[in-house]
Design a protein around this motif. Structure first.
Motif, mmCIF file in Angstrom:
data_model
loop_
_atom_site.group_PDB
_atom_site.id
_atom_site.type_symbol
_atom_site.label_atom_id
_atom_site.label_comp_id
_atom_site.label_asym_id
_atom_site.label_seq_id
_atom_site.Cartn_x
_atom_site.Cartn_y
_atom_site.Cartn_z
ATOM 1 N N LYS A 42 0.207 -40.004 -11.445
ATOM 2 C CA LYS A 42 -1.056 -39.241 -10.803
ATOM 3 C C LYS A 42 -0.602 -38.263 -9.842
ATOM 4 C CE LYS A 42 -5.314 -40.437 -8.578
ATOM 5 N NZ LYS A 42 -6.412 -41.390 -8.097
ATOM 6 N N GLU A 86 -1.031 -34.116 -9.710
ATOM 7 C CA GLU A 86 -1.423 -33.389 -8.652
ATOM 8 C C GLU A 86 -0.442 -32.203 -8.224
ATOM 9 O OE1 GLU A 86 -2.710 -35.997 -5.850
ATOM 10 O OE2 GLU A 86 -4.385 -36.699 -7.017
ATOM 11 N N GLN A 99 1.842 -45.733 -12.605
ATOM 12 C CA GLN A 99 0.618 -44.919 -12.622
ATOM 13 C C GLN A 99 0.394 -44.236 -11.545
ATOM 14 O OE1 GLN A 99 -1.341 -44.788 -15.467
ATOM 15 N NE2 GLN A 99 0.116 -45.920 -16.511
#
Length: 663
Positions: free
Chosen positions: A188, A192, A184
């Protein structure tokens, strides 16, 4: 996936902005920005946009089940690359494996493979293991119930292999949890990073300071960064990919102003897609269909995500060719799955027959313990065959397992009913054995050995005839009985050993005398030699009885006598009677009544046999007719001679019986 984006471009005049799909709302500001640029661009930009749009539409309009399946798989794998490895690990027939083998396989996978690659394997192993364990637990509960008259309260069962399996499974869950947490975080961050790359791409497009060559160089760098940016959340995949490629196509719109550079890029893209097609064709000949499909899936990823568009002349041709190969591979994969399904149906039929055999086994009428032991062996063999029969279709798995469990329970129910019934008999046997234990205990200190010994032997014989007793009492009751019997017979043997001292001394004397008589020689005078032999016999008798287990020495002495009598040249009758008298005296000295009875039986039987032989010979001779003069037939002479011999033997046998009767 690009159709929505292209539709949005075609509606860029603002007439249908409200119809933008949910997936493209995140790039709406970008679209509006491009519209402003587009209004000011040269007409040739519209031509390029149209060409790019046509290629994308051409590729998407030919999509079918094969392409949709690959797109879905690629979207899933974009989230976690370890998913790709799962298919490369062989899936075994876990239902047919033992609990020990399943534990060993789980330990190997958890120790050597990535957690996401073995997710499905671990789940199937866990299901198979728990099925076996619940079956074993039920058997142990039934055994406990048998031993406790149907009561299962307080039942506990601890399995070493279950504890080991749980430890390994807990280790797997800990690794999986750690992996998900790390995943996770990585997803993430990667998301980005990719958004930053898109921003850099937008800035490149809007830049007015760079030459075409510099823009191509920076574009290649952006592509490299994009390809190495890592996985992102699955639900963000399509949106981000569309956003990226939307701006890639904006870049192509701008570089269209340099036709030579554009054509060169189209040419490079065509060569790459043709190479992908060649490799895809090679995969059709790969014997491992699943391996080929996985590689084709990767080719689709490259085609879609890494290679740009080609010119209008070739775009539909190359895509149709690539699509057709994909359809063929999809058909091969479907055929493979169909064959696997057929095999699973065959396994299903085999397991149904095994279940029928178990049901038939349950209905057989069995009356004895031995019979049920054989039934249990058959049952165990059927269970092993069931587990080794292979996988069944997933939609029939629960039904098959339920039927199997029901059949096994019915068999165990009938088996338990039988053993509950014989428990009453075992209790009766226990009562009988307890009574014999008390009787043995009451006699174990008796001093009257002559009376008590036969009784103790009778008690032991009765014990052997009594059947099984409940298992929990078996050892204790046998220990008590054995202790009482051993106490009595140990005392008896001790007394007998004291009484046997004289017999042992007698044996030693006879043993020494036997060595002396071996060197005895006849002098050649009949009467003197006969008296010497008789004297040796009397001396031998004077030594007395020998222990029961040493009586073989008598046979050695008799052999020496036989040799001396043969040298003495006595008549057959005298020799036989002298040896017989010696034998009778030996039996009398040892009070061997049973041996005397056997000797009497033997003599009577032998007399009857000899008389029958004489009678048969006399009857036979009456039917013989002589072709020669009376009394000169050699055969008749031989028969008469044989009759006389038998009559002489008959006198000896009768004399022996007479002397035995006198004794």
């Amino acid at each position: 996936m690009l159709e929505e984006k292209n539709d949005n471009l075609q509606n860029a005049d603002g007439e249908n902005k409200q119809e933008l799909s949910h997936e493209t709302t995140e790039i709406q500001p970008v679209v509006e920005e491009i519209l402003e640029v587009k209004d000011k661009a040269e007409p040739i930009a519209e031509e390029v946009t149209e060409e790019v749009t046509k290629e994308v539409v051409a590729e998407n309009t030919t999509s079918n089940a094969a392409m949709d399946e690959i797109d879905n798989s690629n979207a899933e794998e974009s989230e976690d690359d370890t998913i790709k490895d799962r298919h490369e690990i062989p899936v075994l027939d876990y239902d047919s494996m033992s609990m020990e083998a399943l534990t060993e396989e789980l330990e190997k996978l958890v120790s050597n493979e990535k957690v996401m690659a073995i997710k499905d394997h671990v789940e199937e192993i866990r299901k198979a293991f728990m099925s076996h364990f619940h079956d074993l637990l039920e058997e142990k509960r039934e055994q406990y119930s048998e031993q406790n008259e149907g009561n299962t309260e307080g039942f506990e069962y601890h399995s070493t292999i279950k504890n080991k399996f749980d430890d390994i499974f807990d280790d797997y869950r800990a690794k999986k949890s750690k992996h998900y947490n790390q995943l996770q975080s990585n997803l993430k961050n990667n998301f980005e990073v990719r958004n930053t790359i898109i921003d850099d791409l937008k800035n490149l497009i809007e830049s007015t300071d760079d030459s075409i060559g510099d823009m191509f160089k920076k574009m290649n760098e952006i592509r490299e960064r994009w390809n190495n940016a890592g996985s992102i959340p699955r639900d963000k995949y399509n949106i981000l990919w569309n956003n990226y490629h939307f701006h890639v196509e904006r870049f192509y719109d701008l570089i269209h102003l340099d036709k030579e550079a554009r054509d060169q890029d189209f040419k490079n893209n065509l060569e790459q897609k043709q190479q992908l097609i060649v490799r895809a064709k090679d995969l059709l000949a790969e014997p491992d269909v699943m391996k080929a499909f996985r590689e084709l899936q990767q080719l689709h990823r490259v085609w879609k995500e890494e290679v740009g568009p080609v010119d209008r002349e070739h775009r539909e041709i190359v895509w149709n060719e690539f699509s057709e190969i994909t359809k063929q591979m999809h058909d091969k994969r479907e055929a493979l799955n169909a064959n696997a399904h057929v095999r699973e149906l065959e396994h299903f039929e085999a397991k149904q027959k095994i279940i029928e055999s178990i049901n038939a086994l349950s209905t057989e009428a069995i009356s004895g313990h031995k019979g049920w032991q054989n039934q249990m062996k058959k049952m165990e063999a059927l269970r092993e065959t069931f587990f080794k029969a292979g996988k069944v279709p997933s939609e029939l798995n629960e039904e098959t397992w339920a039927k199997f469990k029901t059949a096994v329970r019915e068999f165990n129910k009938n088996k338990n009913a039988f053993y509950k019934e014989i428990k009453h008999d075992q209790q009766d046997n226990l009562n009988k054995k307890l009574a014999l234990v008390e009787k043995a205990k009451s006699l174990k200190d008796s001093e009257d050995f002559k009376v008590t010994t036969p009784i103790m032997k009778q008690i032991q014989d009765e014990w052997k005839k009594i059947g099984h007793v409940p298992r929990k009492h078996s050892d204790s009751v046998w220990k008590d009985f054995k202790s009482a019997c051993n106490a009595y017979f140990d005392r008896l043997h001790k007394v007998q050993n004291e009484e046997n001292k004289e017999e042992i001394e007698s044996y030693e004397n006879k043993k020494n005398f036997l060595d002396e008589i071996k060197s005895f020689e006849l002098v050649g005078e009949h009467k003197k030699d006969l008296d010497a032999i008789k004297a040796n016999i009397e001396k031998w008798k004077s030594f007395g009885r020998v222990p029961f287990n040493k009586r073989h020495i008598e046979g050695k002495f008799n052999k020496i006598l036989d040799a001396l009598f043969e040298k003495l040249s006595l008549s057959k009758k005298d020799t036989e009677l002298m040896k017989f008298d010696n034998r009778l005296e030996h039996l009398a000295e040892n009070d061997d009544n049973r041996a005397l009875e056997k000797e009497s039986y033997f003599l009577r039987k032998r007399i009857d046999e000899v008389q029958s032989e004489i009678l048969q010979l006399e009857n036979n001779i009456q039917f013989i007719t002589s072709s020669s003069k009376k009394g000169e037939n050699p055969f008749i002479k031989e028969v008469h001679k044989n009759i006389d011999k038998h009559k002489e033997d008959l006198k000896i046998w009768k004399e022996k019986l007479s002397r035995l009767n006198q004794l």
